[in-house]
Design a protein around this motif. Structure first.
Motif, PDB file in Angstrom:
ATOM      1  N   CYS A 175       0.803  -1.223   0.000  1.00 42.39           N
ATOM      2  CA  CYS A 175       0.000   0.000   0.000  1.00 42.39           C
ATOM      3  C   CYS A 175       0.835   1.271   0.000  1.00 42.39           C
ATOM      4  O   CYS A 175       0.269   2.366  -0.101  1.00 42.39           O
ATOM      5  CB  CYS A 175      -0.930   0.004   1.204  1.00 42.39           C
ATOM      6  N   ALA A 176       2.157   1.155   0.120  1.00 36.33           N
ATOM      7  CA  ALA A 176       2.979   2.359   0.238  1.00 36.33           C
ATOM      8  C   ALA A 176       2.846   3.257  -0.987  1.00 36.33           C
ATOM      9  O   ALA A 176       2.681   4.481  -0.863  1.00 36.33           O
ATOM     10  CB  ALA A 176       4.437   1.974   0.472  1.00 36.33           C
ATOM     11  N   ALA A 177       2.921   2.688  -2.184  1.00 34.06           N
ATOM     12  CA  ALA A 177       2.852   3.503  -3.405  1.00 34.06           C
ATOM     13  C   ALA A 177       1.479   4.137  -3.590  1.00 34.06           C
ATOM     14  O   ALA A 177       1.376   5.344  -3.838  1.00 34.06           O
ATOM     15  CB  ALA A 177       3.249   2.678  -4.625  1.00 34.06           C
ATOM     16  N   PRO A 178       0.372   3.373  -3.506  1.00 33.74           N
ATOM     17  CA  PRO A 178      -0.929   4.049  -3.650  1.00 33.74           C
ATOM     18  C   PRO A 178      -1.222   5.045  -2.539  1.00 33.74           C
ATOM     19  O   PRO A 178      -1.881   6.056  -2.772  1.00 33.74           O
ATOM     20  CB  PRO A 178      -1.938   2.890  -3.655  1.00 33.74           C
ATOM     21  N   LEU A 179      -0.731   4.776  -1.317  1.00 36.11           N
ATOM     22  CA  LEU A 179      -0.904   5.766  -0.253  1.00 36.11           C
ATOM     23  C   LEU A 179      -0.173   7.052  -0.619  1.00 36.11           C
ATOM     24  O   LEU A 179      -0.704   8.164  -0.432  1.00 36.11           O
ATOM     25  CB  LEU A 179      -0.379   5.208   1.071  1.00 36.11           C
ATOM     26  N   ALA A 180       1.048   6.940  -1.149  1.00 35.27           N
ATOM     27  CA  ALA A 180       1.793   8.131  -1.566  1.00 35.27           C
ATOM     28  C   ALA A 180       1.037   8.891  -2.650  1.00 35.27           C
ATOM     29  O   ALA A 180       0.961  10.128  -2.626  1.00 35.27           O
ATOM     30  CB  ALA A 180       3.184   7.734  -2.061  1.00 35.27           C
ATOM     31  N   SER A 181       0.455   8.174  -3.605  1.00 36.32           N
ATOM     32  CA  SER A 181      -0.315   8.834  -4.663  1.00 36.32           C
ATOM     33  C   SER A 181      -1.505   9.582  -4.095  1.00 36.32           C
ATOM     34  O   SER A 181      -1.808  10.716  -4.501  1.00 36.32           O
ATOM     35  CB  SER A 181      -0.781   7.799  -5.695  1.00 36.32           C
ATOM     36  N   SER A 182      -2.198   8.952  -3.141  1.00 33.48           N
ATOM     37  CA  SER A 182      -3.364   9.603  -2.551  1.00 33.48           C
ATOM     38  C   SER A 182      -2.968  10.840  -1.739  1.00 33.48           C
ATOM     39  O   SER A 182      -3.660  11.857  -1.759  1.00 33.48           O
ATOM     40  CB  SER A 182      -4.118   8.617  -1.653  1.00 33.48           C
ATOM     41  N   LEU A 183      -1.864  10.747  -1.029  1.00 32.31           N
ATOM     42  CA  LEU A 183      -1.380  11.918  -0.285  1.00 32.31           C
ATOM     43  C   LEU A 183      -1.039  13.061  -1.238  1.00 32.31           C
ATOM     44  O   LEU A 183      -1.349  14.236  -0.966  1.00 32.31           O
ATOM     45  CB  LEU A 183      -0.160  11.523   0.539  1.00 32.31           C
ATOM     46  N   SER A 184      -0.394  12.736  -2.354  1.00 32.08           N
ATOM     47  CA  SER A 184      -0.088  13.777  -3.351  1.00 32.08           C
ATOM     48  C   SER A 184      -1.367  14.382  -3.915  1.00 32.08           C
ATOM     49  O   SER A 184      -1.449  15.595  -4.161  1.00 32.08           O
ATOM     50  CB  SER A 184       0.758  13.194  -4.480  1.00 32.08           C
ATOM     51  N   ASP A 185      -2.389  13.544  -4.123  1.00 28.72           N
ATOM     52  CA  ASP A 185      -3.667  14.053  -4.615  1.00 28.72           C
ATOM     53  C   ASP A 185      -4.294  15.035  -3.617  1.00 28.72           C
ATOM     54  O   ASP A 185      -4.830  16.077  -4.004  1.00 28.72           O
ATOM     55  CB  ASP A 185      -4.638  12.892  -4.873  1.00 28.72           C
ATOM     56  N   VAL A 186      -4.242  14.700  -2.330  1.00 24.18           N
ATOM     57  CA  VAL A 186      -4.775  15.612  -1.315  1.00 24.18           C
ATOM     58  C   VAL A 186      -4.025  16.941  -1.353  1.00 24.18           C
ATOM     59  O   VAL A 186      -4.630  18.022  -1.286  1.00 24.18           O
ATOM     60  CB  VAL A 186      -4.681  14.969   0.090  1.00 24.18           C
ATOM     61  N   ALA A 187      -2.685  16.862  -1.477  1.00 27.03           N
ATOM     62  CA  ALA A 187      -1.905  18.100  -1.558  1.00 27.03           C
ATOM     63  C   ALA A 187      -2.306  18.928  -2.777  1.00 27.03           C
ATOM     64  O   ALA A 187      -2.429  20.162  -2.696  1.00 27.03           O
ATOM     65  CB  ALA A 187      -0.411  17.762  -1.603  1.00 27.03           C
ATOM     66  N   LEU A 198      10.702   3.922  -1.626  1.00 27.37           N
ATOM     67  CA  LEU A 198      10.322   2.928  -2.627  1.00 27.37           C
ATOM     68  C   LEU A 198      11.255   2.960  -3.832  1.00 27.37           C
ATOM     69  O   LEU A 198      11.676   1.910  -4.342  1.00 27.37           O
ATOM     70  CB  LEU A 198       8.881   3.176  -3.079  1.00 27.37           C
ATOM     71  N   ALA A 199      11.595   4.163  -4.305  1.00 26.41           N
ATOM     72  CA  ALA A 199      12.449   4.276  -5.491  1.00 26.41           C
ATOM     73  C   ALA A 199      13.869   3.814  -5.211  1.00 26.41           C
ATOM     74  O   ALA A 199      14.545   3.290  -6.103  1.00 26.41           O
ATOM     75  CB  ALA A 199      12.453   5.715  -6.003  1.00 26.41           C
ATOM     76  N   ALA A 200      14.335   3.983  -3.975  1.00 22.99           N
ATOM     77  CA  ALA A 200      15.674   3.497  -3.628  1.00 22.99           C
ATOM     78  C   ALA A 200      15.727   1.982  -3.705  1.00 22.99           C
ATOM     79  O   ALA A 200      16.738   1.398  -4.119  1.00 22.99           O
ATOM     80  CB  ALA A 200      16.055   3.969  -2.225  1.00 22.99           C
ATOM     81  N   ALA A 201      14.623   1.311  -3.324  1.00 23.57           N
ATOM     82  CA  ALA A 201      14.593  -0.150  -3.336  1.00 23.57           C
ATOM     83  C   ALA A 201      14.294  -0.709  -4.719  1.00 23.57           C
ATOM     84  O   ALA A 201      14.819  -1.762  -5.094  1.00 23.57           O
ATOM     85  CB  ALA A 201      13.547  -0.649  -2.339  1.00 23.57           C
ATOM     86  N   ASP A 202      13.459  -0.013  -5.506  1.00 22.30           N
ATOM     87  CA  ASP A 202      13.047  -0.547  -6.815  1.00 22.30           C
ATOM     88  C   ASP A 202      12.807   0.610  -7.777  1.00 22.30           C
ATOM     89  O   ASP A 202      11.672   1.023  -8.008  1.00 22.30           O
ATOM     90  CB  ASP A 202      11.773  -1.382  -6.661  1.00 22.30           C
TER      91      ASP A 202
END
Length: 827
Positions: free
Chosen positions: A557-569, A595-599
């Motif tokens: 859920c880390a990536a979609p959570l990040a997307s949703s947080l960016s959407d709120v911003a 996430l990008a550091a790992a993959d």
């Protein structure tokens, strides 16, 4: 004896070290009251996944359970082999490389049996193969969602692991297995803890080195080089075994052909003497050195070596890759005329090599990609085989997106029309893969056909087909949005959400992830329709949904959570609430960096997005240096992703260029800003010519920004030309969709009026700015916080134009209103 075989987890040569918490968790799961359970164990190669699963099996066998390993192809017989009423544990290794038989096994298991049943799936990750399994049936989906790994097994098997101690503990067991004395070792370890396989290889190399060099006080061992050293030991055993079989030299195979033959056997995994003999015959044409007539004997020797199954891929795959690269014809010769199982194993092996190298830490990714392409080209037009290979390829992927799209189109062509469910799945897979590489227009017909096929089954059998229909509708909505058609996207996303809520009423955990994704997409689409206030609440609800799902599966859920947080911003910025936007934007960037550091292959585009969003948020707070730092990084990432996949990421590059160019211009670095803005306009002209609905609004916005910078550079005519074109474009868009575009038209009119006023073209300026003021008064009633500063600025421009026309009383009244609005803004 082959030293590499001692690393096999089923041999239990070394003691089981660490993983106590993971092992205890699995034991508790086995003894829980649920009649049927599935547990996924994931992690990169060499971290000890299989050994952990086998230790669990040993533990449960001692407790009276029937524990079975389920090899590839044995799935249909697995449950029948378990005595009725006996508690049973099934181990499925390399679950990500299994075909449809695994889905059938899970469906059978989900129906229950007389006696407890546990199934452990071991795989690199929970990729598309896992999602495909979950899509087959709601009962299976519930089992899989409950058993999804919270996170991969970490490389370090012990808290605060000290590699030297682990290696030292393994030296004696390996020495005993080889009948040799155990040396003392000095270990150079890997920062952060090495993988279990590497530690075992280091201990084994120490024993072999002591045998070769004789006793010493202490032998130095470098964990980072251990696998390379062990591979050299392994190669010498190949030569020795051929010699002991009477085959090395003129009698069977010359030394220079041995490495290539072993690579061919590693690639294909031949499992019978006849198949091995035929393999030798095929590759002999490109590997001179096999005596004519000795193919059968050499094949039997290769079969006894069995490098495909006997040696860990992390040990032997570098040899395979090197040989196939050095002898380009070897792969084709090994697969020419081979049966489907052989070609399938070769494609899966090369796919796994590529996936293992996507982290960017290996220098041979390009070579592995070439081999994967050749192996995929050799695959037969068999839908199940092609589908199994795509299940192993991650998505989204900068590197593998195009190949994935190619294979899904082949799968669709190989899928008959008589099985509606399989046909709909193939159509949906093709649509998703095409969308991932920016071919939304090509994806849409496939997704619409899939929706049409699934509506009937979803009515007749909602338990099986309602979640599938919802998934395809959600993707269709994303496809419409990607083509600049949010009005077409929203009904698809709303219907998907409605269907998922119906499913969630009885099976909340089974569709929680899909429901959160549908809500996120619907909220973003409402914002695209010019409804940021309407979208803010659902965007925040989507963040709450992701946080809830993340408690069970944080990494997923880390990536979609990040997307949703960016959407709120974004929504908060659009509403003029920049201070509130900072926290979600910063949290999103923190997640994306990790996430990008790992993959990077999967998450680099998301990092670029988060950098750009935070840059825009910081702009609203006047933190110029930080803004520029983030946006420079965003542009660098966007250039890389656009180069890898222009169809999908070129538009993102344009937005980042425009954002950085505008910020540079605002900071007084006008020429630097103009160059980037000009680049953005030129790219957008090409994109708008191909897809006007999607890119004409972005072109108009870019032209306005470029006009402002031209004006700052005193290039008045260039500024007027750019803003005139922007205003004409916005007027046409606002005529068609006033709710969505009138604010942008008002800003462009105000900009153009300001330019004309500076050039003392007052009559035209007054007319344009009055129109902008009228539009902004309408907008002020809808969102005072956002539009009051813009109206004040437009009124100041109007006052200047009126003053130039010597209409002083009007100018004074307008200026007073602007000052009053400005005071309200300051307050």
């Amino acid at each position: 004896m082959s030293p590499g075989r001692l690393l096999a987890p089923e041999r239990h040569v070394v003691p089981f070290v660490g993983r106590r918490a993971e092992h205890a968790s699995l034991v508790v799961w086995c003894t829980s009251p649920e009649p049927v359970g599935v547990r996924l164990v994931t992690g990169p190669g060499g971290v000890g996944k299989t050994r952990l699963a086998r230790e669990l099996a040993q533990h449960m066998a001692r407790a009276g359970w029937t524990c079975l390993n389920v090899p590839d192809g044995a799935e249909p017989r697995a449950l029948a082999a378990v005595p009725d009423g006996a508690p049973a544990l099934l181990l499925v290794d390399d679950a990500d490389a299994r075909g449809p038989a695994l889905a059938a096994l899970l469906a059978h298991a989900a129906r229950g049996r007389n006696g407890a049943l546990r199934i452990v799936l071991v795989a690199r990750d929970a990729g598309p193969w896992f999602d495909r399994l979950a899509a087959t049936d709601l009962a299976v989906r519930e089992l899989l969602e409950a058993g999804r790994a919270r996170e991969d097994l970490p490389a370090a098997v012990l808290p605060g692991q000290v590699d030297a101690r682990v290696v030292a503990a393994f030296v004696e067991p390996y020495a005993d297995a080889l009948g040799l004395p155990a040396p003392q070792v000095s270990v150079a370890s890997v920062p952060g803890g090495a993988r279990m396989l590497d530690l075992q290889a280091a201990a084994l190399c120490a024993v072999l080195r002591a045998q070769a060099r004789g006793p010493r006080d202490t032998l130095p061992v470098d964990v980072s080089d251990a696998l390379d050293e062990l591979l050299e030991h392994e190669r010498w055993t190949w030569y020795r075994s051929a010699e002991e079989a009477g085959l090395l030299g003129e009698a069977g195979v010359l030394p220079e052909a041995v490495d290539g033959l072993v690579a061919a056997a590693t690639l294909t995994g031949v499992r019978t003497a006849d198949a091995a003999g035929r393999l030798v015959g095929r590759v002999a044409a490109v590997l001179p050195g096999v005596r004519p007539g000795a193919e059968h004997d050499v094949g039997r020797w290769l079969l006894d070596l069995d490098p495909h199954r006997a040696l860990p891929p992390r040990l032997v795959d570098p040899h395979l890759l090197a040989e196939l690269t050095d002898v380009p014809a070897l792969l084709g010769a090994g697969l020419a005329g081979a049966g489907t199982p052989v070609v399938r194993r070769a494609a899966l092996r090369t796919a796994a090599m590529v996936v293992d190298r996507l982290d960017g830490r290996s220098g041979d990714l390009d070579a592995a990609l070439d081999l994967l392409g050749a192996a995929v080209a050799a695959l037969p037009e068999d839908a199940d085989t092609l589908r199994t290979v795509t299940g192993l390829l991650p998505r989204p992927s900068l590197t593998l997106g195009e190949l994935r799209a190619e294979i899904t189109l082949r799968t669709l062509a190989a899928t008959g029309r008589d099985d509606v469910a399989r046909r709909a799945e193939a159509l949906a897979d093709a649509g998703v893969a095409l969308g991932d590489v920016g071919r939304a227009a090509d994806a849409e017909p496939f997704e619409r056909e899939a929706v049409g096929l699934l509506r009937g089954p979803a009515e007749a059998d909602p338990h099986r087909f309602r979640p599938r229909l919802a998934a395809v509708l959600a993707h269709l909505g994303a496809t419409c949005a990607a083509q600049g058609r949010p009005a077409d996207a929203l009904p698809c996303l709303e219907e998907a959400g409605c269907l998922l809520r119906l499913v969630a009423a009885d099976h909340p955990d089974a569709v929680a992830f899909d429901l959160a994704a549908a809500e996120t997409a619907a909220a973003a689409t409402r914002a695209e329709l010019g409804q940021p206030l309407v979208a803010l609440g659902p965007s925040r609800e989507a963040v709450a949904l992701w946080r809830a799902v993340a408690r069970r599966s944080p990494e997923r859920c880390a990536a979609p959570l990040a997307s949703s947080l960016s959407d709120v911003a974004r929504r908060l910025l659009e509403l003029g609430r920049g201070a509130e936007a900072l926290a979600p934007a910063e949290e999103a960037l923190g997640l994306r960096r990790r996430l990008a550091a790992a993959d990077p292959d999967e998450h680099l585009p998301g990092l670029g997005d988060a950098l750009e969003v935070l840059g825009n948020v910081l702009t609203a707070q006047g933190r110029t240096e930080e803004v520029l730092e983030h946006l420079v990084d965003a542009v660098a990432i966007r250039r890389r992703t656009a180069q890898e996949n222009p169809g999908c990421y070129l538009a993102d590059l344009v937005r980042s260029l425009q954002a950085l160019g505008t910020r540079l211009s605002d900071a007084g670095r006008w020429e630097e800003g103009r160059e980037l803005q000009q680049e953005a306009v030129e790219v957008l002209r090409r994109l708008a010519a191909e897809d006007p609905r999607r890119y004409v609004p972005e072109l108009a916005e870019a032209l306005s920004a470029l006009g402002v910078t031209h004006s700052r550079l005193h290039r008045s005519q260039d500024a007027l030309d750019a803003e005139h074109e922007a205003t004409r474009t916005w007027r046409g868009l606002a005529d068609a969709d006033p709710h969505r575009y009138r604010a942008r038209l008002a800003q462009s009119l105000s900009n153009l009026g300001a330019l004309l006023a500076v050039l003392r073209l007052g009559d035209e300026a007054v007319e344009l700015v009055r129109e902008a003021v009228a539009l902004l008064r309408e907008l002020l009633a809808e969102n005072a916080a956002k539009y009051r500063p813009r109206l004040a600025e437009a009124l100041r421009t109007l006052a200047l134009a009126l003053h130039d026309q010597q209409r002083f009383d009007e100018a004074r009244r307008v200026r007073a209103e602007a000052l009053e609005l400005g005071g309200l803004v300051a307050a």
